[in-house]
Design an enzyme around this catalytic site. Structure first.
Site, PDB file in Angstrom:
ATOM      1  N   ASP A 128      -8.846  14.259  10.240  1.00 52.02           N
ATOM      2  CA  ASP A 128      -9.662  12.419  10.632  1.00 52.02           C
ATOM      3  C   ASP A 128      -9.551  12.129  11.675  1.00 52.02           C
ATOM      4  O   ASP A 128     -10.068  11.000  12.756  1.00 52.02           O
ATOM      5  CB  ASP A 128      -8.342  11.794   9.910  1.00 52.02           C
ATOM      6  CG  ASP A 128      -8.756  11.777   8.650  1.00 52.02           C
ATOM      7  OD1 ASP A 128      -9.591  12.386   7.637  1.00 52.02           O
ATOM      8  OD2 ASP A 128      -8.176  10.537   7.006  1.00 52.02           O
ATOM      9  N   ARG A 172     -10.186   8.235   5.583  1.00 49.02           N
ATOM     10  CA  ARG A 172      -9.352   7.087   5.168  1.00 49.02           C
ATOM     11  C   ARG A 172     -10.240   5.839   5.889  1.00 49.02           C
ATOM     12  O   ARG A 172     -10.478   4.787   5.134  1.00 49.02           O
ATOM     13  CB  ARG A 172      -8.938   7.068   4.556  1.00 49.02           C
ATOM     14  CG  ARG A 172      -8.134   6.326   3.406  1.00 49.02           C
ATOM     15  CD  ARG A 172      -6.787   7.143   2.856  1.00 49.02           C
ATOM     16  NE  ARG A 172      -5.835   8.118   3.902  1.00 49.02           N
ATOM     17  CZ  ARG A 172      -5.220   9.005   2.943  1.00 49.02           C
ATOM     18  NH1 ARG A 172      -5.101   9.256   1.940  1.00 49.02           N
ATOM     19  NH2 ARG A 172      -4.857   9.970   4.128  1.00 49.02           N
ATOM     20  N   GLU A 223     -16.080   7.298   4.439  1.00 47.53           N
ATOM     21  CA  GLU A 223     -15.567   6.729   2.727  1.00 47.53           C
ATOM     22  C   GLU A 223     -14.776   5.080   2.972  1.00 47.53           C
ATOM     23  O   GLU A 223     -14.675   4.715   2.245  1.00 47.53           O
ATOM     24  CB  GLU A 223     -15.064   8.494   2.627  1.00 47.53           C
ATOM     25  CG  GLU A 223     -13.192   8.367   3.385  1.00 47.53           C
ATOM     26  CD  GLU A 223     -12.284   9.589   2.589  1.00 47.53           C
ATOM     27  OE1 GLU A 223     -11.582  10.136   3.376  1.00 47.53           O
ATOM     28  OE2 GLU A 223     -12.615   9.188   0.788  1.00 47.53           O
TER      29      GLU A 223
HETATM   30  O1  F6P Z   1      -6.335  12.616   5.722  1.00 47.43           O
HETATM   31  C1  F6P Z   1      -6.669  13.223   5.238  1.00 47.43           C
HETATM   32  C2  F6P Z   1      -8.164  13.102   4.221  1.00 47.43           C
HETATM   33  O2  F6P Z   1      -9.312  14.503   4.371  1.00 47.43           O
HETATM   34  C3  F6P Z   1      -8.538  11.782   4.526  1.00 47.43           C
HETATM   35  O3  F6P Z   1     -10.026  12.166   5.090  1.00 47.43           O
HETATM   36  C4  F6P Z   1      -9.022  11.523   3.108  1.00 47.43           C
HETATM   37  O4  F6P Z   1      -9.205  10.151   2.318  1.00 47.43           O
HETATM   38  C5  F6P Z   1      -7.919  12.145   1.698  1.00 47.43           C
HETATM   39  O5  F6P Z   1      -7.192  13.171   3.151  1.00 47.43           O
HETATM   40  C6  F6P Z   1      -7.966  12.248   1.141  1.00 47.43           C
HETATM   41  O6  F6P Z   1      -6.572  12.875   0.569  1.00 47.43           O
HETATM   42  P1  F6P Z   1      -6.411  13.608  -1.112  1.00 47.43           P
HETATM   43  O7  F6P Z   1      -6.755  15.253  -0.695  1.00 47.43           O
HETATM   44  O8  F6P Z   1      -5.408  13.834  -1.531  1.00 47.43           O
HETATM   45  O9  F6P Z   1      -7.327  12.926  -2.279  1.00 47.43           O
END
Ligand code: F6P
Length: 323
Positions: A128, A172, A223
């Site tokens: 991120d 996120r 997102e």
């Molecule tokens: O923090 C990294 C990230 O890839 C975010 O961009 C994303 O919202 C989140 O992790 C998704 O997490 P998970 O793999 O636990 O669904």
């Protein structure tokens, strides 16, 4: 200090293996022992701790993900969980830690240091790029290049079918990925949590009188944008502009995987090595980052609570180049 423990925690990111390799090799170079803690804080609690030598980290610099594996741990949030974790560290004679992950991972290392006095250093590992105290995080460069490769492919269909594509990328809480790939991918709009006026700009793009008629457009959305994800936006735009041919694509976890880019491998190697040097210098409870190509230490408190902002000039640039 004789033995360092290293672990990866939170979401995996390309380059984490390169960082672990650098920690292991630098520590051994300085006469220290290294143990790998599997599955982050979960493995610490459940005693999943292995010896690492220089050979254990051979042939991993090019691999995505994390060979130590990673997890999010609810048990570590409890004092009893942390006590178990600390007892296991002691069992393995671990007297310092290098934690590779994001904000939540730093918070875990901070509390371990506060409760048990064990020196801890944090390294920024997340696609991120939203961590305070470093210009770039480990995994970000690979992730934007992966996203860009997909956007270029989508562009082929957008152009051929004269469609509007809304592409949702990860992020996120932040728009670093979205803004950079919007600029690099020649997109007409970037919807990011940091820009409250972004939706109006997208509408302006479709409304502007006298604007050269473009037969296709690419709109990137983070997102975490308050307007909603790609599917919500597809619905909104279809209602407003029934004549447009609109499609949406959610890139999702493809952005997290893959072989790390050269930039990520170099960043991870520098940071992994600097983490060990920081411990040898007696530092603790800081993250190690690179700011303006110089090593930078940030206290956990600030790294966790500080807000890294996207560059407003890049927001403007994306807008100017989309005319
Ligand atoms: O923090 C990294 C990230 O890839 C975010 O961009 C994303 O919202 C989140 O992790 C998704 O997490 P998970 O793999 O636990 O669904």
């Amino acid at each position: 200090m004789k033995t360092i423990g290293v672990y990866t925690s939170g979401g995996d990111a390309p380059g984490m293996n390169a960082a672990v390799r650098a920690v292991v090799r630098t520590a051994i170079y300085h006469g220290l022992k290294v143990k790998g803690i599997k599955r982050g804080y979960e493995g610490m609690i459940h005693n999943e701790i292995i010896n690492l030598d220089r050979q254990s980290v051979a042939n991993i610099i090019q691999r995505g993900g994390t060979f130590l594996k990673t997890a999010r741990s609810a048990d570590f949030m409890t004092p009893a969980g942390r006590k178990r974790a600390y007892n296991n560290l002691k069992k393995h004679d671990i007297d310092a830690l290098v934690c590779i992950g994001g904000n939540g991972s730093y918070a875990g290392a901070k509390v371990l240091n506060e409760e048990f006095g064990i020196p801890c250093i944090g390294l920024p590992g997340t696609i991120d790029n939203d961590l305070y105290g470093t210009d770039y995080t480990i995994g970000y460069d690979t992730a934007i290049n992966t996203a860009l490769d997909s956007i270029d492919r989508i562009r082929d269909t957008a152009h051929s079918h004269e469609r509007v594509f809304i592409v949702e990328v990860m992020g996120r809480d932040s728009g670093f990925i979205a803004l950079d790939v919007a600029i690099a991918g020649g997109a007409e709009g970037a919807l990011i949590p940091e820009d409250q006026a972004d939706w109006d700009k997208v509408l302006k793009h479709f409304n502007r009188p006298g604007k050269r008629k473009k037969s296709f457009s690419i709109i990137i959305v983070a997102e975490g944008d308050e307007q909603g994800g790609a599917l919500v936006l597809e619905k909104k735009l279809t209602e407003l502009y029934p004549d447009l041919k609109i499609r949406s694509t959610i890139l999702g976890h493809v952005q997290r995987g893959g072989s790390p880019s050269a930039r990520d491998r170099i960043l991870a190697s520098r940071l992994g090595s600097e983490a060990v040097k920081a411990l040898l210098d007696g530092k603790t409870s800081v993250t190690v980052g690179i700011v303006s190509d110089k090593v930078n230490y940030t206290p956990f408190e600030l790294a966790i609570n500080g807000k890294k902002s996207v560059d407003p000039e890049l927001i403007e640039l994306a807008e100017i180049l989309a005319i």
